[in-house]
Design an enzyme around this catalytic site. Structure first.
Site, mmCIF file in Angstrom:
data_model
loop_
_atom_site.group_PDB
_atom_site.id
_atom_site.type_symbol
_atom_site.label_atom_id
_atom_site.label_comp_id
_atom_site.label_asym_id
_atom_site.label_seq_id
_atom_site.Cartn_x
_atom_site.Cartn_y
_atom_site.Cartn_z
ATOM 1 N N VAL A 23 -117.645 4.068 49.879
ATOM 2 C CA VAL A 23 -117.272 3.826 48.475
ATOM 3 C C VAL A 23 -118.114 2.696 47.895
ATOM 4 O O VAL A 23 -118.614 2.788 46.770
ATOM 5 C CB VAL A 23 -115.767 3.515 48.331
ATOM 6 C CG1 VAL A 23 -115.423 3.178 46.879
ATOM 7 C CG2 VAL A 23 -114.922 4.699 48.801
ATOM 8 N N ARG A 52 -115.897 -8.187 57.663
ATOM 9 C CA ARG A 52 -115.487 -8.984 58.825
ATOM 10 C C ARG A 52 -116.697 -9.593 59.535
ATOM 11 O O ARG A 52 -116.570 -10.549 60.294
ATOM 12 C CB ARG A 52 -114.717 -8.101 59.819
ATOM 13 C CG ARG A 52 -113.355 -7.643 59.309
ATOM 14 C CD ARG A 52 -112.598 -6.922 60.411
ATOM 15 N NE ARG A 52 -111.370 -6.316 59.905
ATOM 16 C CZ ARG A 52 -111.286 -5.065 59.487
ATOM 17 N NH1 ARG A 52 -112.373 -4.297 59.489
ATOM 18 N NH2 ARG A 52 -110.151 -4.573 59.048
ATOM 19 N N SER A 87 -111.959 -2.538 50.589
ATOM 20 C CA SER A 87 -111.647 -2.640 52.021
ATOM 21 C C SER A 87 -110.565 -1.638 52.421
ATOM 22 O O SER A 87 -109.912 -1.017 51.586
ATOM 23 C CB SER A 87 -111.204 -4.064 52.355
ATOM 24 O OG SER A 87 -109.991 -4.384 51.702
ATOM 25 N N LYS A 116 -104.995 0.396 47.942
ATOM 26 C CA LYS A 116 -103.637 0.647 47.458
ATOM 27 C C LYS A 116 -102.591 -0.286 48.057
ATOM 28 O O LYS A 116 -101.572 -0.563 47.446
ATOM 29 C CB LYS A 116 -103.228 2.098 47.794
ATOM 30 C CG LYS A 116 -104.051 3.146 47.110
ATOM 31 C CD LYS A 116 -103.824 4.517 47.707
ATOM 32 C CE LYS A 116 -104.538 4.691 49.026
ATOM 33 N NZ LYS A 116 -105.987 4.812 48.918
ATOM 34 N N THR A 145 -110.274 10.069 38.284
ATOM 35 C CA THR A 145 -109.468 10.797 37.301
ATOM 36 C C THR A 145 -108.449 9.810 36.717
ATOM 37 O O THR A 145 -107.683 9.206 37.471
ATOM 38 C CB THR A 145 -108.751 11.992 37.956
ATOM 39 O OG1 THR A 145 -109.736 12.855 38.542
ATOM 40 C CG2 THR A 145 -107.941 12.772 36.939
ATOM 41 N N GLU A 197 -108.952 9.010 54.795
ATOM 42 C CA GLU A 197 -108.853 7.573 55.020
ATOM 43 C C GLU A 197 -109.466 7.279 56.396
ATOM 44 O O GLU A 197 -109.703 8.185 57.194
ATOM 45 C CB GLU A 197 -107.374 7.144 55.019
ATOM 46 C CG GLU A 197 -106.688 7.213 53.675
ATOM 47 C CD GLU A 197 -106.985 6.007 52.789
ATOM 48 O OE1 GLU A 197 -107.543 5.015 53.294
ATOM 49 O OE2 GLU A 197 -106.676 6.070 51.595
ATOM 50 N N ASP A 208 -100.043 7.557 52.181
ATOM 51 C CA ASP A 208 -101.005 7.402 51.079
ATOM 52 C C ASP A 208 -100.393 7.877 49.755
ATOM 53 O O ASP A 208 -100.497 7.194 48.736
ATOM 54 C CB ASP A 208 -102.278 8.194 51.399
ATOM 55 C CG ASP A 208 -103.319 8.098 50.297
ATOM 56 O OD1 ASP A 208 -104.053 7.095 50.252
ATOM 57 O OD2 ASP A 208 -103.385 9.029 49.466
ATOM 58 N N LYS A 212 -99.389 5.543 46.334
ATOM 59 C CA LYS A 212 -99.848 5.884 44.981
ATOM 60 C C LYS A 212 -98.665 6.090 44.041
ATOM 61 O O LYS A 212 -98.711 5.703 42.865
ATOM 62 C CB LYS A 212 -100.731 7.133 45.041
ATOM 63 C CG LYS A 212 -102.050 6.886 45.757
ATOM 64 C CD LYS A 212 -102.783 8.191 46.037
ATOM 65 C CE LYS A 212 -104.131 7.914 46.707
ATOM 66 N NZ LYS A 212 -104.815 9.138 47.140
ATOM 67 N N GLY A 297 -112.934 11.459 47.888
ATOM 68 C CA GLY A 297 -114.376 11.365 48.075
ATOM 69 C C GLY A 297 -114.925 10.053 47.550
ATOM 70 O O GLY A 297 -114.396 9.480 46.594
#
Length: 326
Positions: A23, A52, A87, A116, A145, A197, A208, A212, A297
């Site tokens: 990412v 790290r 991270s 998150k 989105t 993930e 997850d 959210k 993605g």
């Protein structure tokens, strides 16, 4: 290092990135490719990347630390305008990110996050502490989105329900299983596409999606809930019928929040999703609306971060411009 008022060409914005995975690399690539179209990005300076392993002062294909320090030391040393957290989420404690955000806010640094966990565990505390400098978290839900940033253009709605397919990995896996693939084969494909993930069980067991859902329920309905308030289950991958539309659905009303795997009826507004797409239905006193788009993605997640960056830049620019007129 604080940005100062002036023309947009004289308003640099220093970023410190936390994390250097797919990412982060996609985010840097997007900044470079979109500079031609977005004036704001020409003023963005990446002053460091911290993991790290230490601190790297400028991007390289492979992470090579220029200094041995942790994220807190990098924050103090570089005094960035914005900390960008890319991270891996820690759903046990939200650390070190939660403490890092609070330290950043204290020193006048804004935060943009795709992580998150801190908001799923301590939304109210973090958002309250961010009031003066700002926090952007579009990338935490549905990637690029605009699930989170949509709220900015829906003033005055009294939202009574949010219901969505919020995890792209489980959606992709369930679709492929409905086509006859095994869970293992489908998950391997999802991983190859970059949807999973670091720990794919977080995608498949509902954590997850629940994280959210907490963010959306707090943002749209002021629920003040945390991850432990979401009921998860049943989450069963053993009986996925051929050619059925099965999805992990996250659902919050004003007094309940749950995540479970459901078979969707043809007239369900969420039935339209394909592959790793996500979708969200928001019900309110005025109307019901549904949005749909890619929710997994690295590039989609990076775009969510980029959108926050541009919006935060514009807000800072307008605020400093107003101060300059006083």
């Amino acid at each position: 290092g604080r940005a100062t008022a002036g023309g947009r060409g004289r308003f640099p914005l220093k970023l410190l990135l936390l994390g250097y995975g797919r990412v982060a690399k996609s985010f840097i690539s997007l900044i470079n490719s979109k500079k031609e179209y977005l004036e704001e990005l020409r003023n963005v300076e990446l002053c460091g990347i911290v993991t790290r392993r230490g601190l790297m002062l400028s991007p390289a294909e492979h992470f090579r630390p220029d200094a041995q320090c942790d994220a807190f030391q990098a924050l103090e040393r570089l005094s960035p305008d914005i900390l960008v957290d890319l991270s891996t989420p820690n759903y046990q404690t939200g650390e070190p990110s939660t403490s890092l955000y609070l330290r950043a806010f204290e020193q006048g640094t804004g935060v943009i996050t795709a992580n998150k966990a801190p908001l799923a565990l301590g939304y109210t505390r973090i958002v309250s502490a961010a009031k003066k400098v700002g926090i952007g978290f579009q990338a935490t839900v549905m990637s690029g989105t605009p699930s989170v940033n949509l709220q900015r253009v829906l003033p005055g709605l009294r939202v009574t329900m949010v219901r969505g397919i919020l995890n792209g990995t489980s959606s992709y896996v369930l679709d492929r299983m409905a086509e006859g693939l095994s869970l293992e084969h489908a998950l391997n494909e999802a991983s190859e596409h970059g949807y999973t993930e670091g720990d794919p069980s977080i995608d498949l067991n509902g954590i997850d999606s629940a994280a959210k859902l907490v963010i959306l329920a707090n943002l749209y309905m002021g629920r003040g809930i945390s991850l432990s308030d979401v009921k998860i289950g049943p989450v069963d991958y053993t009986h996925i019928g051929r050619n059925t539309k099965v999805r992990m659905v996250a659902h919050s009303t004003l007094n309940s929040a749950c995540v479970s795997i459901e078979t969707l009826a043809v007239d369900d507004p969420l039935h339209c999703v394909r592959g790793a797409e996500s979708a969200l239905t928001i019900s309110s006193d005025v109307m019901e609306l549904t949005i749909r788009g890619m929710g997994a993605g690295p590039v989609a997640a990076a775009y969510g971060v980029l959108s926050d960056l541009v919006l935060m830049y514009r807000e800072l620019f307008n605020k400093l411009g107003a101060l300059g007129k006083q």
